[in-house]
Each structure stands twice: as structure tokens, then as C-alpha cells.
Design an enzyme around this catalytic site. Structure first.
Site, PDB file in Angstrom:
ATOM      1  N   HIS A   1       1.862   1.784   7.721  1.00 24.33           N
ATOM      2  CA  HIS A   1       1.554   0.534   8.438  1.00 24.33           C
ATOM      3  C   HIS A   1       2.938  -0.119   9.105  1.00 24.33           C
ATOM      4  O   HIS A   1       3.774  -0.528   8.489  1.00 24.33           O
ATOM      5  CB  HIS A   1       1.013  -0.529   7.616  1.00 24.33           C
ATOM      6  CG  HIS A   1       0.605  -1.776   8.291  1.00 24.33           C
ATOM      7  ND1 HIS A   1      -0.656  -2.203   8.627  1.00 24.33           N
ATOM      8  CD2 HIS A   1       1.390  -2.927   8.740  1.00 24.33           C
ATOM      9  CE1 HIS A   1      -0.836  -3.505   9.156  1.00 24.33           C
ATOM     10  NE2 HIS A   1       0.573  -3.837   9.203  1.00 24.33           N
ATOM     11  N   HIS A  46       5.093  -1.987  12.867  1.00 24.55           N
ATOM     12  CA  HIS A  46       4.903  -2.694  14.330  1.00 24.55           C
ATOM     13  C   HIS A  46       6.029  -2.170  15.056  1.00 24.55           C
ATOM     14  O   HIS A  46       7.161  -3.219  15.286  1.00 24.55           O
ATOM     15  CB  HIS A  46       4.700  -4.281  14.169  1.00 24.55           C
ATOM     16  CG  HIS A  46       3.494  -4.771  13.424  1.00 24.55           C
ATOM     17  ND1 HIS A  46       2.352  -5.053  14.230  1.00 24.55           N
ATOM     18  CD2 HIS A  46       3.087  -4.692  12.142  1.00 24.55           C
ATOM     19  CE1 HIS A  46       1.158  -5.254  13.515  1.00 24.55           C
ATOM     20  NE2 HIS A  46       1.793  -5.221  12.297  1.00 24.55           N
ATOM     21  N   GLN A 105      -3.444  -8.557  18.644  1.00 23.48           N
ATOM     22  CA  GLN A 105      -2.613  -9.571  17.827  1.00 23.48           C
ATOM     23  C   GLN A 105      -3.229 -10.975  18.002  1.00 23.48           C
ATOM     24  O   GLN A 105      -3.232 -11.594  17.045  1.00 23.48           O
ATOM     25  CB  GLN A 105      -1.202  -9.532  18.445  1.00 23.48           C
ATOM     26  CG  GLN A 105      -0.575 -10.729  17.771  1.00 23.48           C
ATOM     27  CD  GLN A 105      -0.163 -10.253  16.194  1.00 23.48           C
ATOM     28  OE1 GLN A 105       0.727  -9.453  16.168  1.00 23.48           O
ATOM     29  NE2 GLN A 105      -0.732 -11.005  15.335  1.00 23.48           N
ATOM     30  N   HIS A 130      -6.060  -5.205  10.234  1.00 22.99           N
ATOM     31  CA  HIS A 130      -5.418  -6.340   9.455  1.00 22.99           C
ATOM     32  C   HIS A 130      -6.403  -7.144   8.778  1.00 22.99           C
ATOM     33  O   HIS A 130      -7.149  -7.608   9.326  1.00 22.99           O
ATOM     34  CB  HIS A 130      -4.588  -7.175  10.373  1.00 22.99           C
ATOM     35  CG  HIS A 130      -3.034  -6.514  10.919  1.00 22.99           C
ATOM     36  ND1 HIS A 130      -3.152  -5.431  11.454  1.00 22.99           N
ATOM     37  CD2 HIS A 130      -1.909  -7.154  10.824  1.00 22.99           C
ATOM     38  CE1 HIS A 130      -1.729  -5.198  11.813  1.00 22.99           C
ATOM     39  NE2 HIS A 130      -1.076  -6.078  11.518  1.00 22.99           N
ATOM     40  N   GLU A 166      -5.138 -11.041   5.769  1.00 25.82           N
ATOM     41  CA  GLU A 166      -3.746 -11.597   5.644  1.00 25.82           C
ATOM     42  C   GLU A 166      -3.438 -13.008   5.366  1.00 25.82           C
ATOM     43  O   GLU A 166      -3.027 -13.686   6.190  1.00 25.82           O
ATOM     44  CB  GLU A 166      -2.817 -10.924   6.893  1.00 25.82           C
ATOM     45  CG  GLU A 166      -1.367 -10.960   6.310  1.00 25.82           C
ATOM     46  CD  GLU A 166      -0.433 -10.369   7.411  1.00 25.82           C
ATOM     47  OE1 GLU A 166       0.888 -10.408   7.260  1.00 25.82           O
ATOM     48  OE2 GLU A 166      -1.122  -9.938   8.635  1.00 25.82           O
ATOM     49  N   ASP A 180       5.839  -2.298   7.563  1.00 26.35           N
ATOM     50  CA  ASP A 180       5.245  -3.419   8.382  1.00 26.35           C
ATOM     51  C   ASP A 180       6.190  -3.873   9.572  1.00 26.35           C
ATOM     52  O   ASP A 180       6.058  -3.733  10.680  1.00 26.35           O
ATOM     53  CB  ASP A 180       4.799  -4.584   7.469  1.00 26.35           C
ATOM     54  CG  ASP A 180       3.782  -5.677   8.171  1.00 26.35           C
ATOM     55  OD1 ASP A 180       3.536  -5.286   9.428  1.00 26.35           O
ATOM     56  OD2 ASP A 180       3.622  -6.616   7.483  1.00 26.35           O
TER      57      ASP A 180
END
Length: 428
Positions: free
Chosen positions: A57, A59, A152, A210, A213, A309
Site C-alpha cells: 500500500h 502512493h 481520491q 481505502h 480510514e 502508505d
């Protein structure tokens, strides 16, 4: 003749004095005390030979952008999203590619040879998608890079969200992503999970959401994700990332939820560094830890991995691509200090994460790719304790990185001239 023979190695499963034989980029034999001709022979000296580290995971489209166009002053999740929104119109494909390639250099040096990166699909230009597809092509010889189509701004919340995501998949993105807790309502979040899982089922793809969160115990999209995985026959192809709301849920509900996740074959990725940094921000004291229930999920039979992350991006200004740092934080936050718990944390950044990514040819077994890391540590717990130096990193039998042994030299009277931070054997 062998291409490579690594002798006298300790393995992460506890075996010692092992030899690993390599020919044609593959592991052809693993046994104690092998002594056969090879073009190169490495004596591991009892140190740990591990399969490569895996980050399931990440970005990559945002990494190394810390401070652009401004610093996240509050350090919160929502300000990070706002800063990323300000940066997106300023992004250039060339700069994004260069930052991602620089990070991949760091990853190789740290023995991190497989990464699953979410890539933002919210902007109709899909510039980050184009950039990371090029990065994937460039790093293919040394890193397995999977891309997740990640809306996103919310796939239903943002105009054209569904169409943009589908276009990204058409371009070659590997996995269907989502962010249901960021949709406008709980119902819209559940609808997005259903829609995206159906899209993945139609296309024969995996899902990585996701999920929850948040500190809100009523954010329960992991339940919907597990249900949809079973309904659509996606067992083994679905992952819920973060799942931090679970740290705030009551135990009775979780007692129902854990078996549902296990039965559905859904895996879970916790992100210790980021989860404990961004969650619990509305608490005074006592303050919640902010990470999902890792030991309980593992005990229920759920495959749990740890992810990095973020590294130096709008959400997190720290990090270096070191998955042992991630395991180190996860071990402490989850209080996994038993012998089995420490080994489980090492697995969370190696074999468990590889299972999430469904990597082929991964592992220290005969027939697998000869990809492994020689660590300056003697076992998994010591590797985590020291965030051990990566002495050598091999990818399919080829050396791709090496770092000199880390030794501290001392000038202290009546003491040794050097120390390596290994525990001294004690006798009673």
C-alpha cells in the site's frame, strides 16, 4: 555449474546454516551445507537471508512532493487531501516520473522489490496515471510495480469519477480502488463499494479499497466489501486498506465482523506509520492508537500486511522506503512483542504483502525467483530491532544493490574497538 551459491545463511522461518543455490535466475536447491561449484559463492556468516520486502500500500504519485505547493501545517489527513488538490493542477509528468524513479532507487537499496501504488484518477487528464504507467515500464527489470485506480476525491462524489476510473483501467492500471468513507453519505459509500466490486468482477481484476480510514466506529464499509467479495466470487482478490475505524468499534460488533472478513477471503493492510499519525486527532486523552486490530485479524485467519502508505508527501513528511521501519512501528503499536508476534510483523512486510499482491515466483523456495536480501541481522526479530542494514539485494539472481557493513568504531579504554549492536551471548 551454479550461477550463485549463498552459504551459511539463516532463513526467516528459523532454519540456520542453509545454502541457497541459483541457476538461470531461479532457486534450484535449498539445503544445509551445500558445497557445489558456482560462479559466485557468498558466505552469509549466519546472517539472515530474506525474501524481498513488499509494500502492498503506497502512493507513488505523491511521494517526495513534501512542501509542494505548501507544507501541511496541521499534519492532518484532511489538510493533506487539500494540499494534494492544490498540487494536482501544477503537476508535470516529467517531475512526477523523476520523483517516482528516485523513490524506486531508494526502494531497491532497501531491498523493497515489489510495490502496489494507488494512483489518483480524479483529474480527467489522468496525468498521474500516464506517468506511473511509464514508471512501471521503466522499473520492470528490478521492481514489480502494481497500480491501483484510486478515485481520491470519491468515485461518486466527483464529476466523471466512474468514467475516469474506467479509462485508467483501459490504459493498463491493474487493480480497482475506491474510498467509500470519503463519499458524501454512508449510503453513497456502500453504493461505491458495490459498483466498484462489480466492475472488478466484470473485468477479472482485483480490488483494493481505502476502507474506513476514520475514527468513526460507524464507518463500516469493510463489512460491505467483505459481503460483495463473497457475493461476486472475488475471494482472494479483494483487500481493505487502513480499516482504522475498527480500533473504535465495540467488541461485540467486531466479534461478528472478523469471521465475515475471514470467510470472504478479504485481506487487510494496516499502515502503522501513517495510521497512528493521522488518526485520533480529535481525541484529547485517553488517545486512541489509530491502527486496526492486527493481532485479532491475524488470529481470525485474515491475511494482514503492513504498508508504508506515504513518504515525504502532503500527508507525511518522513520516511525512506524502509519496510523494517514500518514493521518496527507496527510491532510497537499493536503490542506484538511475543516471539510469534515479532515474526508475524516481519511476515507482514514480506510474505503476507506478497500474498496481497498475488506475486508469482515470490519466496525462498525451490522454483521461485532468486530474489532475496542479505540483512545485517541474524533473525527476523533482530532485523526489525535494528532496522537492519541491507548488505546485498538480488533480483532474479542479479545483484542490484549492496551496502557496506555498518560497524561503529570505538576509542574507549578497556573496551572492544568496534561494535555491531548484536546481543552478546550470555552465560549463567
Amino acid at each position: 555449474m551454479l550461477d550463485l551459491l549463498v552459504k551459511n545463511a539463516s532463513l526467516h522461518d528459523g532454519r540456520t546454516h542453509m545454502s541457497v543455490a541459483v541457476r538461470g535466475g531461479l532457486i534450484v536447491e535449498i539445503a544445509p551445507g551445500l558445497d557445489v561449484p558456482a560462479h559466485e559463492v557468498i558466505d552469509a556468516g549466519g546472517l539472515l537471508l530474506s525474501p524481498p520486502f513488499v509494500d502492498a500500500h503506497f502512493h507513488m504519485d505523491a511521494c517526495l512532493s513534501h512542501g509542494l505547493p505548501r507544507v501541511n501545517e496541521s499534519g492532518t489527513l484532511l489538510e493533506g487531501i487539500a494540499v494534494w488538490g492544490e498540487l494536482k493542477p501544477l503537476l508535470s509528468q516529467e517531475a512526477l516520473i523523476e520523483r517516482a524513479l528516485s523513490y524506486c532507487d531508494w526502494a531497491v537499496a532497501k531491498g523493497l522489490l515489489a510495490i502496489r501504488s494507488h494512483v489518483d484518477t480524479s483529474d480527467p487528464s489522468l496525468l498521474p496515471v500516464e506517468a506511473l504507467l511509464e514508471v512501471k515500464r521503466l522499473v520492470a527489470p528490478y521492481i514489480d510495480l502494481q497500480l491501483v485506480a484510486f478515485p481520491q476525491d470519491g468515485v461518486l462524489r466527483s464529476p466523471g469519477g466512474v468514467e475516469n476510473l474506467k479509462r485508467a483501467l483501459d490504459m493498463g492500471v491493474d487493480v480497482v480502488g475506491g474510498i467509500p468513507h470519503f463519499e458524501r453519505t454512508m449510503a453513497e459509500g456502500a453504493a461505491s463499494v458495490r459498483l466498484l466490486c462489480e466492475l472488478a468482477a466484470e473485468r477479472g481484476l482485483s480490488v483494493d479499497m481505502h476502507c474506513d480510514e476514520t475514527d468513526d466506529p460507524l464507518s463500516r464499509h469493510i463489512e460491505t466489501l467483505a459481503f460483495e467479495a463473497q457475493r461476486l466470487g472475488l475471494q482472494g482478490r479483494v483487500n481493505g486498506s487502513h480499516c482504522t475505524s475498527m480500533h473504535s468499534m465495540d467488541n461485540y460488533y467486531v466479534s461478528k465482523l472478523l469471521p465475515l472478513i475471514a470467510e470472504s477471503g478479504v485481506s487487510v493492510i494496516a499502515n502503522p506509520l501513517i495510521n497512528i499519525t493521522l488518526q485520533g486527532r480529535h481525541d484529547s486523552y485517553p488517545k486512541r492508537r489509530g491502527m486496526t486490530r492486527v493481532p485479532e485479524l491475524m488470529a481470525a485467519g485474515v491475511n494482514v500486511a503492513f504498508g508504508h502508505d506515504c513518504v515525504m508527501d502532503p500527508w507525511y513528511g518522513m520516511g525512506s522506503g524502509d519496510m523494517l521501519e514500518v514493521a518496527h512501528m507496527g510491532l510497537h503499536v499493536a503490542q506484538m512483542t511475543s516471539q510469534n508476534g515479532m515474526r508475524d510483523c516481519f511476515d507482514a512486510v514480506t510474505v503476507n504483502a506478497a500474498k496481497v499482491m498475488r506475486l508469482q515466483g515470490y519466496g525462498l523456495q525451490v522454483g521461485c525467483d532468486a530474489s532475496f536480501v542479505l540483512l545485517q541481522a541474524r533473525d527476523a526479530a533482530e532485523a526489525i530491532r535494528l532496522r537492519a542494514n541491507r548488505l546485498k539485494v538480488w533480483r532474479k539472481g542479479k545483484l542490484v544493490a549492496e551496502t557496506p557493513e555498518v560497524i561503529a568504531r570505538l576509542t574507549v579504554a578497556n573496551r572492544p574497538a568496534r561494535t555491531s549492536f548484536f546481543k552478546v551471548n550470555q552465560e549463567f
